[in-house]
Design an enzyme around this catalytic site. Structure first.
Site, PDB file in Angstrom:
ATOM      1  N   GLY A 158      47.945  41.029  44.564  1.00 15.51           N
ATOM      2  CA  GLY A 158      47.280  41.947  45.474  1.00 15.51           C
ATOM      3  C   GLY A 158      45.812  41.620  45.651  1.00 15.51           C
ATOM      4  N   VAL A 189      41.856  42.770  45.126  1.00 16.89           N
ATOM      5  CA  VAL A 189      41.003  43.634  44.321  1.00 16.89           C
ATOM      6  C   VAL A 189      39.680  43.826  45.052  1.00 16.89           C
ATOM      7  CG1 VAL A 189      39.981  44.003  42.063  1.00 16.89           C
ATOM      8  CG2 VAL A 189      42.061  42.684  42.267  1.00 16.89           C
ATOM      9  N   ILE A 242      36.667  41.615  45.895  1.00 23.10           N
ATOM     10  CA  ILE A 242      36.384  40.854  44.672  1.00 23.10           C
ATOM     11  C   ILE A 242      37.246  39.605  44.615  1.00 23.10           C
ATOM     12  CG2 ILE A 242      36.340  40.878  42.173  1.00 23.10           C
ATOM     13  CD1 ILE A 242      35.835  43.870  42.303  1.00 23.10           C
ATOM     14  N   ASP A 275      50.202  37.464  29.488  1.00 26.98           N
ATOM     15  CA  ASP A 275      49.386  36.670  30.412  1.00 26.98           C
ATOM     16  C   ASP A 275      47.914  36.734  29.998  1.00 26.98           C
ATOM     17  OD1 ASP A 275      48.865  34.944  32.415  1.00 26.98           O
ATOM     18  OD2 ASP A 275      48.930  36.413  34.023  1.00 26.98           O
TER      19      ASP A 275
END
Lengths: 725, 299
Positions: free
Chosen positions: A110, A112, A104, A225
């Site tokens: 990281g 996804v 994705i 965030d």
């Protein structure tokens, strides 16, 4: 005093008094009880059936064991205590239990991916954390906080962390967060949308976001965030806040050594930009305000290039802070060096109202309050949810009413506009190269066959061979494979509609369609919301454009065609172009319907067909190479069932005496009559009679299909169609 | 009946009966009493380290709970695989990391190294502001590097074994809250009761019955208040006030007995080990186990 509950002299006296009272009461009661008992015993002796009475008059209270010492307590209602049934813990499961489907996105935190849990088949999002123990000091604190916060924040509008799994074997140190899969994030979605969300949708989105933020703040979690790319949305219009990498627990008063390096710049609040190390939930509210503005305009509200630029953009929009509206802001670390412009009246104050002219007053006041320079002025999430803006018209749109979109994360693609650009007049025809376009004639081949099935011999065509041609569409192999070869004549147009498949739509999905619902047709992603007619139109239009672009499609000179046209008394002036006819028919601006028989008169040059197609063309006994009857039903179930039934009947009766099935149909008859007049048949054609029958049948079917299409398809009576999906 | 199924400041994940029944260490042949001793010893170690690192007691409690969770159950960690000092250091590091009082790996490791030299008298070590001169508490750069890598490794193992379940809800805050509700804190006995109750809550951390893994914070707070009020003589309502805090009589009774029994357990441990060192590393543990088998065979 020791405590409120401690014994004092007064207490003792009071106790003694109460005790005496109680004693007295108890004595009286005991006497009464004795009397009752005596009476009962008497009655019992008289009647002699003790058992019955015992069961019938069970004492309501528990029988006292010792009469003298027992206290006189009223029967107590069962008290219900709060019970805990919390989940335990167990070692992480392995990532091997998940099949990774597709990637994705990748971020600093990281990767996804979309994955499927093997056991349950559920689709999840798997986030592989980037770990570097030496750099992060072991397991990164952001990831730890993210896991802790997500575990603590189970809410409808917060992405659900299902579990944390680890790698296996050599990759034992890898850590993956397994979360629910949500189709979109607001940022990518907005980029793909032509228009921003409508006000009612914005309200729903902000309400959902607000409820999630309220929940977080209620649980002492600061997200830190919030932004559109961290706001996910599923196909049911539900918002889920994700990415808690910056989140942390806070208290009241907030800790005083918080890092100011939080929140993506465009969504960062004034106090953070001015270097405050003590801040609270108001930073999230500022971000919420930025998201609100962004949803309204589809553009991020404050796109600063750096911190300084960001601040100036904020001051531009929201006005310049001063001691009145933000007492004490000058004491913030970065405010000391801040040189604010000399304050004129014009520069002061917010221009939000004028920047969002379509926003109602209530909306503007909400946005204004969320974007207050002074954090103390910003409403809490709870206050925001109660704002009048959400109660005025247009009301928030129910999530169920939200449009759905093709999910990028789910690898669904938006259907591109299928209508091609108009060809440039006078431009050179594109070089064609070695493109195999034989498949375009697969549909034609079926028509051809339908004709030859009718006993018609070598139909005469306009010309010999044909040129290779560039065609901007592709024919879906699966569809053309299963095209109903047996459908007589009239199937031609239907085939055209179904087989010629615009390239860009073959793997595409239109707005309003998700993969889940697109699957009833098996592997094919089928743009169902487009009606068949529309698709036929698109296909035909593309064909025509291709022809125009590529020059003469049919071999044979213009004169040849003209003569052919004259012989056939074509309704169209000039060069007879069967496809143009089709198109005009489809547009319903031609009085005389196009007859598929016209097409079948043209002899195709079969030299360009692949060998296997020759078999179809040569054979006409209704069976395929293996001798199996050719399946007529269309794969996608687009043909009306009645048509199929009629076809079947037609088949049974054989080709020789094939009659139009619906004799009573007036329109068919009149059509047939017309046909006789309109068609000036070639006298040399010996199979005239057969042809007539054949045409009738073919025509009928074509009419039926398309007329039906016009009326019934709109009604959407799916059960009317052959159910062979 | 209302049921709390989500973790929160009120609720902790509790150990299941399977997890309490046996442990990975026992499956690896470590005798139960030895395991208990080691667990108690590492809890003391953590408490001392927390004091030396000037960490709030909440973090110490959290780290002890995390440590216990790691050792418990057949899927937990085994004493045969990990040095218990390493695990203790990792749990303290892990508990402090996301908090407002994060400690650096080197701080943690130095403190544990120092305490390792002073054991078993942690209490004495924790009281001293300056380390005694005869103890070499300094870790060399190389040692620190290897220790740090080991710390990271143990940390990640712990997280994996715990399934990243590091949520620990503590009874301290609840205890104050309950005292206020009972209107005890405003009275003269208030602070004494609170102090005593906190002492009991701290004591409960050392209980061999793993009270923090078997009872919810509300029960622990209530039992601590009950005992503290009895001991300080502060009056409490005569009714079943503990039910207000969702603790039933049985739980309360059990906890009161458990809390009072910790003292006896501690004395027993002290007598048993005397000045001998409780095996805190894998080698020491194996030596101890060998010694025991030899003793058994000799008898």
């Amino acid at each position: 005093m020791l405590s409120r509950w401690a014994e004092t002299a007064e207490d003792a006296a009071e106790d003694a008094r109460r005790k005496a009272e109680k004693e007295e009461k108890r004595r009286l009661k005991a006497e009464k009880q004795k009397a009752v008992d005596a009476q009962r015993a008497k009655a019992q002796q008289q009647n002699g059936h003790q058992d019955d009475r015992d069961t019938a008059e069970r004492p309501a209270k528990r029988r006292r064991l010792s009469e003298g010492t027992s206290k006189d307590t009223a029967p107590q209602a069962e008290r219900t205590l709060l019970r805990f049934n919390t989940p335990g813990w167990q070692p992480c499961r392995s990532i091997e239990r998940f099949d990774l489907l597709n990637h994705i996105e990748e971020g600093s935190y990281g990767f996804v991916s979309r994955a499927k849990e093997e056991a349950t088949g559920e689709i999840v999002a798997v986030k592989k954390l980037k770990l570097d123990p030496a750099r992060d000091g072991g397991f990164p604190v952001t990831a730890l906080r993210e896991i802790q916060c997500l575990n603590a924040a189970k809410h409808r509008h917060i992405v659900d962390l299902r579990e944390v799994v680890t790698g296996e074997g050599a990759a034992k140190e890898d850590v993956y967060l397994v979360m629910e899969f949500v189709e979109h994030d607001l940022k990518t979605l907005q980029e793909d949308m032509d228009e921003p969300f409508v006000p009612s949708e914005v309200k729903t989105l902000i309400l959902q976001l607000g409820s999630a933020v309220e929940f977080l703040h209620d649980h002492w979690i600061l997200h830190r965030d919030l932004k559109t790319s961290n706001t996910l949305m599923n196909n049911r219009g539900e918002i889920k806040i994700a990415d808690f990498g910056m989140a942390r627990y806070c208290g009241d008063p907030p800790p005083n050594n918080l890092t100011q390096l939080v929140v993506t710049l465009w969504y960062r609040s004034t106090e953070l930009l001015l270097g405050a190390t003590t801040y609270d939930s108001a930073v999230d509210m500022w971000s919420l305000g930025c998201i609100f503005g962004e949803l309204l305009t589809k553009q991020p509200l404050l796109q600063g290039k750096n911190e300084v630029d960001q601040l100036s953009k904020i001051f531009e929009l929201c006005g310049i802070p001063n001691e009145d509206i933000w007492p004490g802001f000058k004491r913030l670390p970065n405010a000391r060096t801040l040189r604010l412009p000399t304050q004129s009246k014009a520069a002061q104050g917010s221009i939000i109202r004028s920047k969002f002219p379509t926003l109602t007053n209530a909306g503007a006041s909400l946005l204004n309050s969320l974007l207050s320079l002074n954090p103390a002025e910003r409403p809490s999430a709870k206050q925001m949810l109660e704002h009048a803006y959400f109660r005025e018209d247009p009301r928030p749109k129910p999530t169920a009413m939200f449009p759905t979109f093709p999910s990028k994360a789910g690898q669904e693609k938006r259907r591109r506009q299928v209508t091609p650009n108009a060809p440039v007049r006078g431009g050179a025809a594109p070089a064609l190269g070695e493109i195999d376009y034989s498949s375009i004639f697969k549909g034609r081949e079926a028509e051809e066959k339908g004709v030859s099935r009718g006993g018609r011999g070598g139909s005469r065509g306009g010309g010999g061979g044909m040129k290779r041609n560039d065609i901007p569409f592709d024919i879906d192999p699966e569809l053309s494979e299963t095209a109903d070869r047996g459908e007589v004549g009239g199937g031609g147009k239907a085939d055209c509609a179904k087989k010629i498949w615009p390239v860009s739509t073959s793997s595409a999905q239109p707005r309003g369609f998700s993969t889940e619902t697109a699957q009833p047709f098996g592997e094919m992603i089928f743009p169902a919301p487009i009606t068949d007619d529309e698709r036929a139109m698109v296909a035909i239009e593309r064909t025509m454009n291709a022809q125009r672009r590529a020059g003469p499609f049919w071999t044979g000179s213009k004169e040849q065609w003209a003569s052919y046209d004259a012989q056939n008394n074509s309704p169209v002036d000039g060069v007879f172009n069967p496809f143009e006819n089709v198109a005009t028919y489809g547009r319903k601006n031609l009085k005389r319907p196009w007859r598929p028989a016209d097409l079948s008169r043209i002899k195709l040059d079969t030299r360009f067909f692949p060998k296997e197609l020759h078999a179809f063309i040569d054979k006409d006994d209704g069976t395929d190479e293996d001798g199996n009857p050719i399946k007529r039903q269309k794969k996608l179930g687009l043909v009306k069932k009645s048509v199929l039934d009629k076809l079947a009947k037609f088949d049974e009766e054989g080709n020789e005496d094939a009659e139009p099935v619906a004799e009573d149909d007036e329109s068919v008859k009149s059509d047939k009559d017309e046909e006789g007049e309109d068609f000036d048949r070639d006298p040399g054609d010996t199979n005239y009679e057969d042809e007539e029958d054949e045409f009738g049948g073919g025509d009928y079917n074509a009419e039926q299909y398309f007329d039906g299409g016009d009326e019934d398809f709109d009604e959407g009576g799916a059960d009317e169609y052959a159910d062979d999906g | 009946m209302a049921v709390i199924t989500e973790l929160s400041h009120l609720a902790n994940p509790l150990a299941s009966s399977t997890q309490l029944e046996t442990s990975n260490s026992q499956l690896d042949g470590v005798p139960r009493d030895l395991e208990t001793s080691i667990r108690y010893e590492t809890a003391r170690l953590l408490q001392a380290a927390g004091i030396l690192l000037r960490l709030p007691q909440e973090l110490v409690a959290q780290s002890i709970v995390i440590l216990y969770r790691f050792w418990v159950g057949p899927d937990g960690g085994s004493l045969v695989d990990h040095d218990s000092t390493d695990v203790a250091a990792a749990s303290l590091y892990l508990a402090a990391k996301p908090s407002a009082h994060a400690v650096s790996p080197s701080q943690t490791l130095q403190v544990f190294h120092y305490l390792n030299q002073t054991r078993p008298d942690y209490a004495g070590a924790a009281k001293q502001d300056v380390p005694p001169e005869d103890i070499d508490w300094h870790l060399s750069e190389g040692d620190l590097e290897t220790a740090r890598n080991r710390l990271y490794k143990v940390e990640s193992t712990m997280l994996r074994v715990l399934g990243f379940q590091t949520h620990v809800a503590l009874p301290y805050g609840l205890c104050i809250n309950y005292l206020q509700t009972l209107d005890v804190s405003s009275s003269t006995a208030g602070s004494a009761v609170a102090k005593r109750a906190f002492a009991h809550l701290n004591t409960a951390l050392f209980s061999p019955q793993l009270l923090y893994l078997t009872f919810q914070p509300s029960a622990l707070a209530t039992a601590a208040i009950y005992l503290a009020a009895r001991e300080t003589g502060a009056g409490l309502p005569e009714t079943e006030w503990w039910e207000v805090f969702d603790v039933d009589r049985e739980d309360l009774g059990f906890l009161v007995v458990a809390l009072t029994s910790v003292e006896g357990f501690a004395t027993e441990e002290k007598q048993r080990w005397g000045q001998r060192k409780v095996p805190l590393s894998v080698e020491e543990l194996q030596a101890e186990m060998e010694r025991r088998t030899m003793l058994e065979n000799g008898q």
